[in-house]
Design an enzyme around this catalytic site. Structure first.
Site, mmCIF file in Angstrom:
data_model
loop_
_atom_site.group_PDB
_atom_site.id
_atom_site.type_symbol
_atom_site.label_atom_id
_atom_site.label_comp_id
_atom_site.label_asym_id
_atom_site.label_seq_id
_atom_site.Cartn_x
_atom_site.Cartn_y
_atom_site.Cartn_z
ATOM 1 N N ASP A 1 -19.830 -5.836 -3.629
ATOM 2 C CA ASP A 1 -19.958 -6.098 -2.205
ATOM 3 C C ASP A 1 -20.693 -7.417 -2.029
ATOM 4 O O ASP A 1 -21.911 -7.478 -2.223
ATOM 5 C CB ASP A 1 -20.719 -4.954 -1.508
ATOM 6 C CG ASP A 1 -20.882 -5.225 -0.015
ATOM 7 O OD1 ASP A 1 -20.116 -6.043 0.514
ATOM 8 O OD2 ASP A 1 -21.764 -4.610 0.593
ATOM 9 N N LYS A 2 -19.986 -8.472 -1.718
ATOM 10 C CA LYS A 2 -20.580 -9.793 -1.546
ATOM 11 C C LYS A 2 -20.915 -9.972 -0.073
ATOM 12 O O LYS A 2 -20.062 -10.292 0.755
ATOM 13 C CB LYS A 2 -19.590 -10.869 -2.015
ATOM 14 C CG LYS A 2 -20.086 -12.292 -1.844
ATOM 15 C CD LYS A 2 -21.371 -12.550 -2.618
ATOM 16 C CE LYS A 2 -21.760 -14.006 -2.519
ATOM 17 N NZ LYS A 2 -23.107 -14.287 -2.966
#
Length: 278
Positions: A262-263
């Site tokens: 999850d950036k």
């Protein structure tokens, strides 16, 4: 396991081969063991060097602004106290965690967070010790932690723990070897001695078989290869910027089937949370 150890099955096998005047076999055993020791040494050295490169991110010195004379004094980074004002010039490492109070620049945080792009830093932004000012402007930073409590110090602590933490497999191999090795040596000893009661020729034949058992059943390879495998794995991860906290966690990673990334862009928060959880 050292070749000169009297309890080493390889040593016993070499002595037995010499007793049988089979010097070629003895020489081959010594050569093979030396080769295995050399390969082990090379693997351990490469793994240790790979992990040691992480230590190079530790800042060595700091440019401390003297509050009275306004001059810059170069001090060891470990001597910088909380609340000190330090100057971080272009190309310099930030000596300690702190807050920017003057200047706008970009900071390379790849050695700590893995972020490939330089991060913009301005007044009020937090900076971590060990990161590099790669912009064109000097940053004036007020330190909020010493080098012992900085983010880089926590990272180095994780690296040290990773080298000392033993996995379940390593502990199991050691415990099995403590029982297995004496059994092998005792069995081979019986094969090498009792047949001489029958006759000298039978005794020589079984002496050779006992020595073969020592070499074939010796757990040296298992004992040596297990820790080297884990250290090599930890080193391979360290070279790619991934710190694994020991062999046990490396085993856990081998069982992972799916990884979700999850950036969000909140790099420093996520990084510090990882250090906190670690």
């Amino acid at each position: 396991m050292n070749l000169i150890s009297p309890f080493c099955p390889f040593t016993t096998a070499v002595v037995g081969a010499c007793a049988l005047q089979d010097f070629v076999e003895a020489a081959v055993l010594v050569f093979l063991f030396d080769v295995s020791e050399y390969l082990e040494s090379v693997a351990m050295t490469r793994a240790t060097n790979a992990l040691s490169t992480i230590v190079s991110i530790r800042p060595e010195q700091a440019n401390l602004n003297n509050p009275i004379t306004k001059e810059i004094v170069v001090l060891p980074a470990s001597a910088v106290k909380i609340g000190s004002i330090v100057s971080v010039k272009t190309g310099d490492k930030v000596p300690c965690d702190g807050i920017v109070i003057e200047g706008d620049s970009t900071v390379d945080e790849s050695n700590l967070t893995g972020e490939s792009r330089p991060v913009k830093k301005g007044i009020g932004d937090k900076v971590s010790g060990g990161t590099i000012n790669n912009g064109s402007t000097q940053l004036i930073v007020k330190t909020t932690a010493t080098t012992k409590n900085s983010a880089v110090a926590k990272l180095l602590k994780i690296v040290e723990e990773a080298q000392s933490n033993r996995s379940t497999t390593e502990a199991m191999v050691d415990s099995v070897a403590q029982v297995y090795t004496p059994i092998v040596v005792l069995t081979a000893l019986c094969m090498c001695t009792f047949p001489f009661i029958v006759s000298k020729e039978v005794g020589k034949d079984w002496l050779m078989r006992g020595l073969i058992l020592l070499v074939a059943a010796c757990p040296c390879a298992l004992i040596i290869s297990t820790p080297v495998t884990y250290v090599a794995g930890l080193a391979a991860c360290a070279q790619k910027g991934i710190i694994v906290k020991g062999g046990q966690h490396l085993e856990t990673l081998a069982m992972i089937k799916v990884i979700a990334f999850d950036k969000t862009g909140v790099r420093s928060y996520a990084y510090h949370m990882c250090l906190k959880c670690a």
